[in-house]
Design a protein around this motif. Structure first.
Motif, PDB file in Angstrom:
ATOM      1  N   ARG A 133       0.879  -1.102   0.176  1.00  0.00           N
ATOM      2  CA  ARG A 133      -0.106  -0.055   0.016  1.00  0.00           C
ATOM      3  C   ARG A 133       0.828   1.225   0.208  1.00  0.00           C
ATOM      4  NH1 ARG A 133      -4.104   0.139   4.509  1.00  0.00           N
ATOM      5  NH2 ARG A 133      -1.999  -0.434   6.053  1.00  0.00           N
ATOM      6  N   MET A 134       2.019   1.182  -0.789  1.00  0.00           N
ATOM      7  CA  MET A 134       2.774   2.452  -0.811  1.00  0.00           C
ATOM      8  C   MET A 134       2.391   3.191  -1.945  1.00  0.00           C
ATOM      9  SD  MET A 134       6.635   0.890   0.226  1.00  0.00           S
ATOM     10  CE  MET A 134       7.353   2.101  -0.683  1.00  0.00           C
ATOM     11  N   SER A 135       2.405   4.685  -1.616  1.00  0.00           N
ATOM     12  CA  SER A 135       2.228   5.511  -2.611  1.00  0.00           C
ATOM     13  C   SER A 135       3.246   5.615  -3.752  1.00  0.00           C
ATOM     14  CB  SER A 135       2.211   6.966  -2.189  1.00  0.00           C
ATOM     15  OG  SER A 135       3.452   7.493  -1.839  1.00  0.00           O
ATOM     16  N   GLU A 136       2.919   5.743  -5.163  1.00  0.00           N
ATOM     17  CA  GLU A 136       3.871   5.919  -6.036  1.00  0.00           C
ATOM     18  C   GLU A 136       5.001   6.813  -5.716  1.00  0.00           C
ATOM     19  OE1 GLU A 136       4.329   6.951 -10.658  1.00  0.00           O
ATOM     20  OE2 GLU A 136       2.325   6.218 -10.070  1.00  0.00           O
ATOM     21  N   ALA A 137       4.751   7.681  -5.164  1.00  0.00           N
ATOM     22  CA  ALA A 137       5.946   8.796  -4.809  1.00  0.00           C
ATOM     23  C   ALA A 137       6.810   8.052  -3.804  1.00  0.00           C
ATOM     24  CB  ALA A 137       5.442  10.041  -4.112  1.00  0.00           C
ATOM     25  N   ASN A 138       6.424   7.406  -2.717  1.00  0.00           N
ATOM     26  CA  ASN A 138       7.241   6.778  -1.725  1.00  0.00           C
ATOM     27  C   ASN A 138       7.970   5.518  -2.323  1.00  0.00           C
ATOM     28  OD1 ASN A 138       6.703   8.669   0.255  1.00  0.00           O
ATOM     29  ND2 ASN A 138       4.922   7.416   1.274  1.00  0.00           N
ATOM     30  N   GLY A 139       7.306   4.751  -3.455  1.00  0.00           N
ATOM     31  CA  GLY A 139       7.911   3.814  -3.967  1.00  0.00           C
ATOM     32  C   GLY A 139       8.944   4.406  -4.797  1.00  0.00           C
ATOM     33  N   LEU A 140       8.864   5.483  -5.720  1.00  0.00           N
ATOM     34  CA  LEU A 140       9.952   5.936  -6.206  1.00  0.00           C
ATOM     35  C   LEU A 140      11.174   6.518  -5.409  1.00  0.00           C
ATOM     36  CD1 LEU A 140       7.917   8.034  -8.926  1.00  0.00           C
ATOM     37  CD2 LEU A 140       9.347   6.055  -9.320  1.00  0.00           C
ATOM     38  N   ILE A 141      10.822   7.109  -4.245  1.00  0.00           N
ATOM     39  CA  ILE A 141      12.001   7.384  -3.419  1.00  0.00           C
ATOM     40  C   ILE A 141      12.740   6.168  -3.112  1.00  0.00           C
ATOM     41  CG2 ILE A 141      12.247   8.325  -1.124  1.00  0.00           C
ATOM     42  CD1 ILE A 141       9.881  10.208  -1.749  1.00  0.00           C
ATOM     43  N   ALA A 142      12.081   5.221  -2.607  1.00  0.00           N
ATOM     44  CA  ALA A 142      12.531   4.028  -2.083  1.00  0.00           C
ATOM     45  C   ALA A 142      13.479   3.273  -3.054  1.00  0.00           C
ATOM     46  CB  ALA A 142      11.467   3.058  -1.503  1.00  0.00           C
ATOM     47  N   ALA A 174      21.744   3.730   6.479  1.00  0.00           N
ATOM     48  CA  ALA A 174      21.826   2.506   5.915  1.00  0.00           C
ATOM     49  C   ALA A 174      20.567   2.738   4.722  1.00  0.00           C
ATOM     50  CB  ALA A 174      21.225   1.480   6.620  1.00  0.00           C
ATOM     51  N   GLN A 175      20.882   2.573   3.466  1.00  0.00           N
ATOM     52  CA  GLN A 175      20.132   2.635   2.354  1.00  0.00           C
ATOM     53  C   GLN A 175      18.789   1.643   2.380  1.00  0.00           C
ATOM     54  OE1 GLN A 175      21.502   5.529   1.664  1.00  0.00           O
ATOM     55  NE2 GLN A 175      20.958   5.140  -0.623  1.00  0.00           N
ATOM     56  N   GLY A 176      19.084   0.646   3.101  1.00  0.00           N
ATOM     57  CA  GLY A 176      17.940  -0.227   3.080  1.00  0.00           C
ATOM     58  C   GLY A 176      16.859   0.137   4.228  1.00  0.00           C
ATOM     59  N   ASN A 177      17.147   1.190   4.794  1.00  0.00           N
ATOM     60  CA  ASN A 177      15.942   1.785   5.650  1.00  0.00           C
ATOM     61  C   ASN A 177      14.970   2.333   4.884  1.00  0.00           C
ATOM     62  OD1 ASN A 177      17.516   1.476   7.973  1.00  0.00           O
ATOM     63  ND2 ASN A 177      18.275   3.635   8.072  1.00  0.00           N
ATOM     64  N   TRP A 178      15.090   2.428   3.584  1.00  0.00           N
ATOM     65  CA  TRP A 178      14.131   3.025   2.600  1.00  0.00           C
ATOM     66  C   TRP A 178      13.352   1.854   1.941  1.00  0.00           C
ATOM     67  CZ3 TRP A 178      13.082   8.265   1.990  1.00  0.00           C
ATOM     68  CH2 TRP A 178      13.760   9.244   2.512  1.00  0.00           C
ATOM     69  N   LEU A 179      13.604   0.857   2.335  1.00  0.00           N
ATOM     70  CA  LEU A 179      12.878  -0.642   1.532  1.00  0.00           C
ATOM     71  C   LEU A 179      11.474  -0.260   1.324  1.00  0.00           C
ATOM     72  CD1 LEU A 179      13.111  -3.190   0.354  1.00  0.00           C
ATOM     73  CD2 LEU A 179      12.827  -4.103   2.576  1.00  0.00           C
ATOM     74  N   PHE A 180      10.799   0.328   2.503  1.00  0.00           N
ATOM     75  CA  PHE A 180       9.229   0.248   2.346  1.00  0.00           C
ATOM     76  C   PHE A 180       9.027   1.812   2.465  1.00  0.00           C
ATOM     77  CE2 PHE A 180       9.751  -3.592   4.492  1.00  0.00           C
ATOM     78  CZ  PHE A 180       9.442  -4.638   3.550  1.00  0.00           C
TER      79      PHE A 180
END
Length: 187
Positions: A133-142, A174-180
């Motif tokens: 249920r992530m927004s497209e904007a958050n998905g792109l940032i991730a 850590a870059q992985g913090n952005w996974l979700f």
């Protein structure tokens, strides 16, 4: 014991998994996520792909999340979820490989719809939008944070590194913090 960042990451993931927003995660949340994923990827009902998605979600519930249900009510609240991840994944040295890596591999295989061994931005956005249920904007940032070599796709290794960092790292950078997507700031 989880630090503030790790607790915020678990709370963020929990909120994404709690499909009906009732403050708990249960098998129905996983079933609903599986159904959304099947629809997002256009798998026909009853197809092998549809069945595989549903089986993997059932396995995720049975093997990873349900054992966190300390009070035996068939649901996992945020405290159980956070404690469970700390006990099963964060603290044990092999916790990621035992509990999360198989799930990450299954998601990778589902996302890689063209079978080229890479996850494109489109494939990643389809997964994160439907399953989490992530927004497209958050998905792109991730995606941009996880694409370590900036080649426009994610390798299996990049995805595993991101997953392991998300579930185990106490490092704010850590870059992985952005996974979700972006993890909400602490209070």
């Amino acid at each position: 014991m989880l630090n503030d960042l790790q607790q915020r990451k678990m709370a963020h993931l929990f909120a994404l998994l709690d499909v009906d927003d009732d403050g708990t995660v249960d098998k129905m949340d996983y079933t609903a996520s599986a159904d959304r994923l099947v629809n997002a990827f256009g798998f026909a009902p009853g197809s092998a792909e549809s069945q595989r998605v549903r089986e993997r979600y059932a396995r995720l519930w049975d093997e990873v999340t349900f054992p966190m249900d300390i009070n035996g009510d068939g649901r996992v609240d945020l405290e159980e979820f956070t404690t469970g991840f700390d006990r099963f994944v964060t603290q044990p040295e092999d916790g990621y490989h035992a509990h999360i890596a198989p799930v990450a591999n299954a998601f990778y295989d589902l996302m890689d719809t063209d079978g080229d061994g890479r996850i494109t931005r489109t494939e990643y956005l389809r997964m994160t939008g439907s399953a989490f249920r992530m927004s497209e904007a958050n998905g792109l940032i991730a995606f941009e944070h996880l694409d370590l070599d900036a080649n426009g796709s994610l390798s299996r290794e990049e995805l595993h590194l991101a997953n392991e960092q998300f579930f185990r790292s106490a490092d704010e950078q850590a870059q992985g913090n952005w996974l979700f997507g972006p993890v909400p700031a602490g209070v």
